[in-house]
Scaffold this motif. Structure first.
Motif, PDB file in Angstrom:
ATOM      1  N   VAL A 124      49.452  29.924  48.507  1.00 48.18           N
ATOM      2  CA  VAL A 124      50.186  30.755  48.121  1.00 48.18           C
ATOM      3  C   VAL A 124      49.866  32.293  48.446  1.00 48.18           C
ATOM      4  O   VAL A 124      51.449  32.750  48.777  1.00 48.18           O
ATOM      5  N   ALA A 125      48.370  32.711  48.978  1.00 45.17           N
ATOM      6  CA  ALA A 125      48.671  34.194  48.746  1.00 45.17           C
ATOM      7  C   ALA A 125      48.465  34.159  50.731  1.00 45.17           C
ATOM      8  O   ALA A 125      49.870  35.454  50.505  1.00 45.17           O
ATOM      9  N   LYS A 126      48.914  32.875  51.527  1.00 44.00           N
ATOM     10  CA  LYS A 126      49.118  33.183  52.912  1.00 44.00           C
ATOM     11  C   LYS A 126      50.497  33.077  52.829  1.00 44.00           C
ATOM     12  O   LYS A 126      50.810  33.743  53.264  1.00 44.00           O
ATOM     13  N   ILE A 127      51.341  32.562  52.167  1.00 41.22           N
ATOM     14  CA  ILE A 127      52.857  32.308  51.805  1.00 41.22           C
ATOM     15  C   ILE A 127      53.985  34.512  51.796  1.00 41.22           C
ATOM     16  O   ILE A 127      53.987  34.070  52.266  1.00 41.22           O
TER      17      ILE A 127
ATOM     18  N   LYS B  71      46.309  38.964  50.652  1.00 43.71           N
ATOM     19  CA  LYS B  71      44.728  38.049  50.908  1.00 43.71           C
ATOM     20  C   LYS B  71      44.271  37.919  49.353  1.00 43.71           C
ATOM     21  O   LYS B  71      45.442  39.053  48.509  1.00 43.71           O
ATOM     22  N   LEU B  72      43.882  36.730  49.665  1.00 40.01           N
ATOM     23  CA  LEU B  72      43.418  36.056  48.079  1.00 40.01           C
ATOM     24  C   LEU B  72      43.449  36.828  47.082  1.00 40.01           C
ATOM     25  O   LEU B  72      43.420  37.554  45.716  1.00 40.01           O
ATOM     26  N   GLU B  73      41.913  38.065  47.916  1.00 43.23           N
ATOM     27  CA  GLU B  73      41.450  38.861  46.752  1.00 43.23           C
ATOM     28  C   GLU B  73      42.195  39.695  46.717  1.00 43.23           C
ATOM     29  O   GLU B  73      41.863  41.110  44.967  1.00 43.23           O
ATOM     30  N   LYS B  74      43.575  40.695  47.030  1.00 45.94           N
ATOM     31  CA  LYS B  74      44.047  41.507  47.184  1.00 45.94           C
ATOM     32  C   LYS B  74      45.519  41.565  45.892  1.00 45.94           C
ATOM     33  O   LYS B  74      46.384  41.980  45.866  1.00 45.94           O
ATOM     34  N   ALA B  75      45.632  39.842  45.484  1.00 50.87           N
ATOM     35  CA  ALA B  75      46.856  38.891  45.076  1.00 50.87           C
ATOM     36  C   ALA B  75      46.846  39.270  44.041  1.00 50.87           C
ATOM     37  O   ALA B  75      45.828  39.624  42.525  1.00 50.87           O
ATOM     38  N   ASN B  76      47.824  39.690  43.342  1.00 50.36           N
ATOM     39  CA  ASN B  76      48.015  40.233  41.816  1.00 50.36           C
ATOM     40  C   ASN B  76      48.710  38.864  40.911  1.00 50.36           C
ATOM     41  O   ASN B  76      49.592  38.907  40.395  1.00 50.36           O
ATOM     42  N   PHE B  77      48.357  37.820  40.721  1.00 54.93           N
ATOM     43  CA  PHE B  77      49.323  36.205  40.459  1.00 54.93           C
ATOM     44  C   PHE B  77      49.091  36.566  38.972  1.00 54.93           C
ATOM     45  O   PHE B  77      47.854  37.024  38.651  1.00 54.93           O
TER      46      PHE B  77
ATOM     47  N   PRO C  22      39.068  31.956  36.753  1.00 53.56           N
ATOM     48  CA  PRO C  22      38.543  31.159  37.917  1.00 53.56           C
ATOM     49  C   PRO C  22      37.565  32.182  38.803  1.00 53.56           C
ATOM     50  O   PRO C  22      38.020  33.058  38.815  1.00 53.56           O
ATOM     51  N   LYS C  23      37.156  31.133  39.782  1.00 49.38           N
ATOM     52  CA  LYS C  23      35.958  31.958  40.588  1.00 49.38           C
ATOM     53  C   LYS C  23      37.131  32.778  41.593  1.00 49.38           C
ATOM     54  O   LYS C  23      36.288  34.285  42.214  1.00 49.38           O
ATOM     55  N   ALA C  24      38.532  32.516  41.949  1.00 47.56           N
ATOM     56  CA  ALA C  24      39.419  33.512  42.736  1.00 47.56           C
ATOM     57  C   ALA C  24      39.322  34.696  41.724  1.00 47.56           C
ATOM     58  O   ALA C  24      40.065  35.401  42.947  1.00 47.56           O
ATOM     59  N   PHE C  25      39.175  34.898  40.806  1.00 46.19           N
ATOM     60  CA  PHE C  25      40.169  35.633  39.916  1.00 46.19           C
ATOM     61  C   PHE C  25      38.766  36.739  39.281  1.00 46.19           C
ATOM     62  O   PHE C  25      39.528  37.640  38.991  1.00 46.19           O
ATOM     63  N   LYS C  26      37.266  36.586  39.713  1.00 45.17           N
ATOM     64  CA  LYS C  26      36.968  36.830  39.347  1.00 45.17           C
ATOM     65  C   LYS C  26      36.214  38.319  39.614  1.00 45.17           C
ATOM     66  O   LYS C  26      35.764  39.225  39.093  1.00 45.17           O
ATOM     67  N   ASN C  27      36.541  38.788  40.355  1.00 49.01           N
ATOM     68  CA  ASN C  27      36.914  40.116  40.880  1.00 49.01           C
ATOM     69  C   ASN C  27      37.561  41.596  40.559  1.00 49.01           C
ATOM     70  O   ASN C  27      38.056  42.362  40.372  1.00 49.01           O
ATOM     71  N   LYS C  28      38.569  40.667  39.372  1.00 51.05           N
ATOM     72  CA  LYS C  28      39.406  40.878  38.300  1.00 51.05           C
ATOM     73  C   LYS C  28      39.060  41.556  37.000  1.00 51.05           C
ATOM     74  O   LYS C  28      38.470  41.127  36.320  1.00 51.05           O
TER      75      LYS C  28
END
Length: 206
Positions: A53-56, A60-66, A110-116
């Motif tokens: 999704v981030a690529k589309i 970058k995934l870590e910058k994404a605000n999903f 989840p792991k991908a959002f741990k830095n949020k």
């Protein structure tokens, strides 16, 4: 090429929903209806799918605000810190509805959002989206396919959406015409509510 699946919003067919959930569990991407614009989503716990999704979206995934699409208020509490009574009242009054609320995230993210430190939460007033999340057992991410530079029909007509996205995702759900105004985003993570974006949801909810 993506599957194009018709689902009736008044009475979502369980077989079709199960098919969609299976694709999500396998790391697939879907485009699905909400009470605002159509959304692009995947299972929030699947890192590979999140990367796609981030690529589309060209980020970058870590910058994404999903945002997360949750099925109800109790589902929200799995991912956010304890909320006070005033915040709870706003959520209760507005959801399900065309809002994204930014709230302080907790350790269950989840792991991908741990830095949020915060997470955007949606409970759309759309039976198809809510049924998918219920059957999946955890939220899906929500990022709109709405693009200010695009011809507006893309974000409302499922057939045109399918034409444009069929090689990028695994399923496009035809849940009828979408809306072309996005959700209203309200930040509830600070001492006072802040309207970040005015969209379909009325901002006179405080």
């Amino acid at each position: 090429m993506a599957q194009f699946i018709k689902v009736y919003p008044q009475n979502p067919n369980e077989k079709e929903i199960a098919k969609i959930v299976k694709v999500l569990q396998e790391g697939g991407l879907i485009i699905y209806p909400t009470d605002t614009v159509y959304g692009l989503g995947c299972d929030i716990t699947n890192n590979k799918a999140l990367e796609r999704v981030a690529k589309i979206k060209g980020i970058k995934l870590e910058k994404a605000n999903f945002s997360f699409v949750c099925s109800d208020l109790s589902n929200i509490s799995d991912y956010v810190k304890q909320i006070d009574t005033a915040t709870f009242k706003i959520l209760k009054r507005s959801l399900p509805g065309p809002y994204t609320f930014i709230l302080p995230g907790n350790n269950n993210l989840p792991k991908a959002f741990k830095n949020k430190t915060t997470v955007g939460i949606r409970v759309p007033d759309n039976a198809i989206a809510l049924e998918i999340v219920k059957q999946l057992g955890n939220p899906i991410i929500s990022t709109s396919i709405y693009d200010d530079d695009e011809v507006i029909e893309y974000s409302t007509d499922p057939e045109l959406i399918f034409e444009k996205w069929q090689n990028l995702v695994d399923i496009v759900i035809d849940g009828g015409y979408g809306d072309n105004s996005p959700s209203t985003i309200i930040d509830l993570s600070g001492p006072e509510p802040v309207v970040v974006r005015e969209g379909k949801g009325d901002i006179d909810i405080f």
